[in-house]
Design an enzyme around this catalytic site. Structure first.
Site, short mmCIF file in Angstrom:
data_model
loop_
_atom_site.label_atom_id
_atom_site.label_comp_id
_atom_site.label_asym_id
_atom_site.label_seq_id
_atom_site.Cartn_x
_atom_site.Cartn_y
_atom_site.Cartn_z
N ASP A 13 0.83 -1.12 -0.01
CA ASP A 13 -0.06 -0.08 -0.06
C ASP A 13 0.86 1.48 -0.19
O ASP A 13 0.29 2.24 0.48
CB ASP A 13 -0.97 -0.02 1.33
N GLY A 17 1.17 1.90 -7.47
CA GLY A 17 0.04 2.04 -8.63
C GLY A 17 -0.07 3.37 -9.21
O GLY A 17 0.33 3.40 -10.52
N ASN A 38 -5.40 -10.08 -4.09
CA ASN A 38 -4.84 -9.57 -2.87
C ASN A 38 -4.39 -8.19 -3.03
O ASN A 38 -4.32 -7.68 -2.20
CB ASN A 38 -4.06 -10.78 -2.08
N HIS A 41 -4.45 -1.72 -6.44
CA HIS A 41 -4.11 -0.24 -6.71
C HIS A 41 -5.06 0.49 -6.92
O HIS A 41 -5.94 0.51 -7.55
CB HIS A 41 -3.31 -0.30 -8.35
N THR A 127 -6.10 -11.68 3.13
CA THR A 127 -7.20 -10.60 2.51
C THR A 127 -8.47 -11.78 2.29
O THR A 127 -9.37 -11.30 1.66
CB THR A 127 -6.62 -10.00 1.18
N THR A 299 -10.03 -4.93 0.83
CA THR A 299 -10.68 -5.55 1.99
C THR A 299 -11.40 -4.47 2.66
O THR A 299 -12.35 -4.58 3.68
CB THR A 299 -10.04 -6.41 3.00
N ARG A 301 -10.34 -2.84 5.03
CA ARG A 301 -9.94 -2.89 6.64
C ARG A 301 -9.08 -1.55 6.76
O ARG A 301 -8.66 -1.13 5.85
CB ARG A 301 -9.00 -4.01 6.58
N LEU A 330 3.94 12.60 1.01
CA LEU A 330 4.59 13.39 2.09
C LEU A 330 3.66 14.42 2.65
O LEU A 330 3.60 14.92 3.71
CB LEU A 330 5.77 14.09 1.35
P1 IMP Z 1 -2.60 -13.00 1.73
O1 IMP Z 1 -1.81 -12.11 0.81
O2 IMP Z 1 -4.38 -12.61 1.62
O3 IMP Z 1 -2.61 -14.41 2.11
O4 IMP Z 1 -2.48 -12.04 3.13
C1 IMP Z 1 -1.26 -12.13 3.95
C2 IMP Z 1 -0.60 -11.15 4.63
O5 IMP Z 1 -0.38 -9.78 3.51
C3 IMP Z 1 -1.77 -10.32 5.32
O6 IMP Z 1 -1.37 -9.81 6.30
C4 IMP Z 1 -2.48 -9.18 4.41
O7 IMP Z 1 -2.84 -8.44 5.33
C5 IMP Z 1 -1.24 -8.59 3.34
N1 IMP Z 1 -1.27 -8.23 2.33
C6 IMP Z 1 -1.32 -8.92 1.27
N2 IMP Z 1 -1.66 -8.13 0.17
C7 IMP Z 1 -1.60 -7.00 0.66
C8 IMP Z 1 -1.45 -5.60 -0.06
O8 IMP Z 1 -1.53 -5.42 -1.19
N3 IMP Z 1 -1.31 -4.60 0.89
C9 IMP Z 1 -1.08 -4.61 2.08
N4 IMP Z 1 -1.19 -5.85 2.82
C10 IMP Z 1 -1.38 -7.05 1.94
#
Ligand code: IMP
Length: 431
Positions: A13, A17, A38, A41, A127, A299, A301, A330
């Site tokens: 994050d 992108g 997951n 962008h 995610t 998500t 979140r 910034l």
């Molecule tokens: P997963 O990739 O869904 O298996 O998640 C595994 C970990 O990576 C979790 O803590 C997610 O929140 C984090 N995560 C996966 N993709 C991103 C992303 O694009 N940005 C931030 N955290 C991510």
């Protein structure tokens, strides 16, 4: 250039992108090498917001967009994304999908959810897009690849074999409903029709482009600290996020990569569970979260927020071989009078280190040692060059450069695509 990797230097994050979108205007191909739905962008173009998951943001610049072998693809999500872009007038005719990429299947989604539920307090905080189970099946050689969509007989057979095993898991281990075979193969045959024209030998495509002297960007999903091997395991994603993954995940040799741009926020955020030394507590946290709009693209979140961590960023410079940094958001720091920056960690044994701890317990229990820089406390709207920045904002950037011994070649000062300062000029950044 011609080959530049753009990689997240924190926990994802970071605003990659937007940086990819910006540099894509001077490029011919934009390639994703890891991850799947997951990743997310968000790009704002003329006030219109685009949220992309599978498709590289180069699509908004009319570039050839490659989804490499190292990616995992949820066919339904990808088709929805393609349709949405087309509806909004963005052509997706130049998207190319590797036949070697793996498909996120319905059982992967069910297992991801079941596994997180079962782990309870020990959950990863995924995610829930089925990423871990898809990569696990890839390694286990039970995965279904994009190219399987091209042959109905192979597709049916592979789905039958995988489902027979996965339903045992779903029912016995996770107490979940089994997935019915009926209708599933037909559904995927429908996806095949839609995706067929996009499926290509993307390794060959990139090789030819490089041989012709075209400019290629490799767009890394997630961030360095989420890397499966080098991140904060087990609170990581299941793919290689570091720059080296670009070679593996697209099928080019590592010697073809010329430069690596690391993208880092001027502060830090993290989604999901896991240690986070510079996490802020109290009112400043909520303020930073609100001003930075720190809510997940995928998500929704809330993202946990912290002060800039130069120990972790130094690690990212090392792991990726970062040749220059893009420092984003910034402007969000304009609201703060004091800006703590973590320069070292205090380890449980009382020693201080500027290097990222090799052992998980040291990282879990370390405390940040801050140097506090003065804030500039004025908005960065309308600033068009590095010289136009308030003195303290410029000093903040110079501090980062000095500590990391890496040049900051791009500075993000706002959400819109225009609001990026490039002290050396955009064309030279990726060269
Ligand atoms: P997963 O990739 O869904 O298996 O998640 C595994 C970990 O990576 C979790 O803590 C997610 O929140 C984090 N995560 C996966 N993709 C991103 C992303 O694009 N940005 C931030 N955290 C991510």
């Amino acid at each position: 250039m011609p080959a530049t990797v753009i990689v997240g230097a924190q926990w994802g994050d970071e605003g990659k992108g937007k940086i990819v979108d910006l540099l894509a205007q001077h490029s011919d191909l934009v390639c994703r090498y890891n991850g799947g739905p997951n990743a997310g962008h968000t790009i704002v173009v003329k006030g219109e917001t685009y949220k992309l998951k599978h498709i590289p943001s180069g699509i908004l610049r009319g570039k050839v967009c490659v989804i490499g072998a190292g990616c995992v693809v949820d066919a339904q999500v990808m088709i929805e994304e393609l349709d949405d872009l087309e509806t909004r007038g963005v052509s997706t005719g130049l998207v190319r999908l590797s036949g070697n990429a793996h498909l996120v299947m319905p059982w992967h989604l069910a297992i991801d959810r079941g596994s997180e539920r079962r782990l309870g307090k020990l959950k990863i905080g995924t995610t829930r897009r089925g990423i871990g189970p898809t990569y696990a099946d890839k390694a286990y050689r039970l995965g279904i690849r994009v190219q399987d969509l091209l042959d109905p007989k192979i597709l049916r057979q592979k789905i039958e074999v995988a489902l027979a095993e996965k339903n045992v898991w779903l029912e016995r281990v996770y107490g979940a409903e089994p997935i019915q075979l009926g209708g599933l193969v037909e559904r995927y045959e429908g996806y095949a029709e839609r995706l067929r024209p996009l499926i290509a030998d993307t390794s060959l495509l990139i090789d030819r482009a490089l041989r012709e002297g075209q400019r290629v960007i490799f767009d890394g999903a997630h961030g360095t600290l989420l890397d499966l091997d080098h991140g904060t395991y087990p609170f990581v994603t299941s793919s290689p996020t570091v720059a080296g993954g670009a070679a593996v995940g697209t099928g080019i040799g590592p010697t073809r990569i010329d430069s690596v741009i690391g993208v880092a926020k001027a502060y830090v955020t993290r989604v999901g569970e896991g240690p986070f030394p510079t996490e802020i507590e109290g009112a400043n946290h909520d303020r930073l979260q609100e001003l930075g709009g720190e809510f997940g693209t995928v998500t929704g979140r809330q993202r946990r927020c912290g002060w800039l961590d130069l120990v972790a960023l130094r690690y990212a410079v090392r792991l990726n071989g970062i040749t220059s940094l893009a420092l984003t958001k910034l402007d969000v720091l304009s609201a703060f009078a004091d800006l703590p920056v973590c320069v070292r960690y205090l380890l449980p044994n009382g020693a201080e280190t500027a290097d990222f701890p090799a052992h998980q317990s040291d990282f879990h229990h370390c405390r940040p040692v801050y140097e506090t820089l003065p804030g500039w406390q004025e908005p960065l709207d309308g600033i068009e060059s590095i010289r136009g920045l308030p003195d303290d904002a410029r000093r903040y950037v110079e501090f980062v450069e000095r500590e990391l011994e890496v040049e900051v070649s791009l500075i993000g000062t706002g959400a819109d695509r225009q609001r990026v300062l490039s002290p050396r000029g955009l064309e030279t950044v990726a060269s």
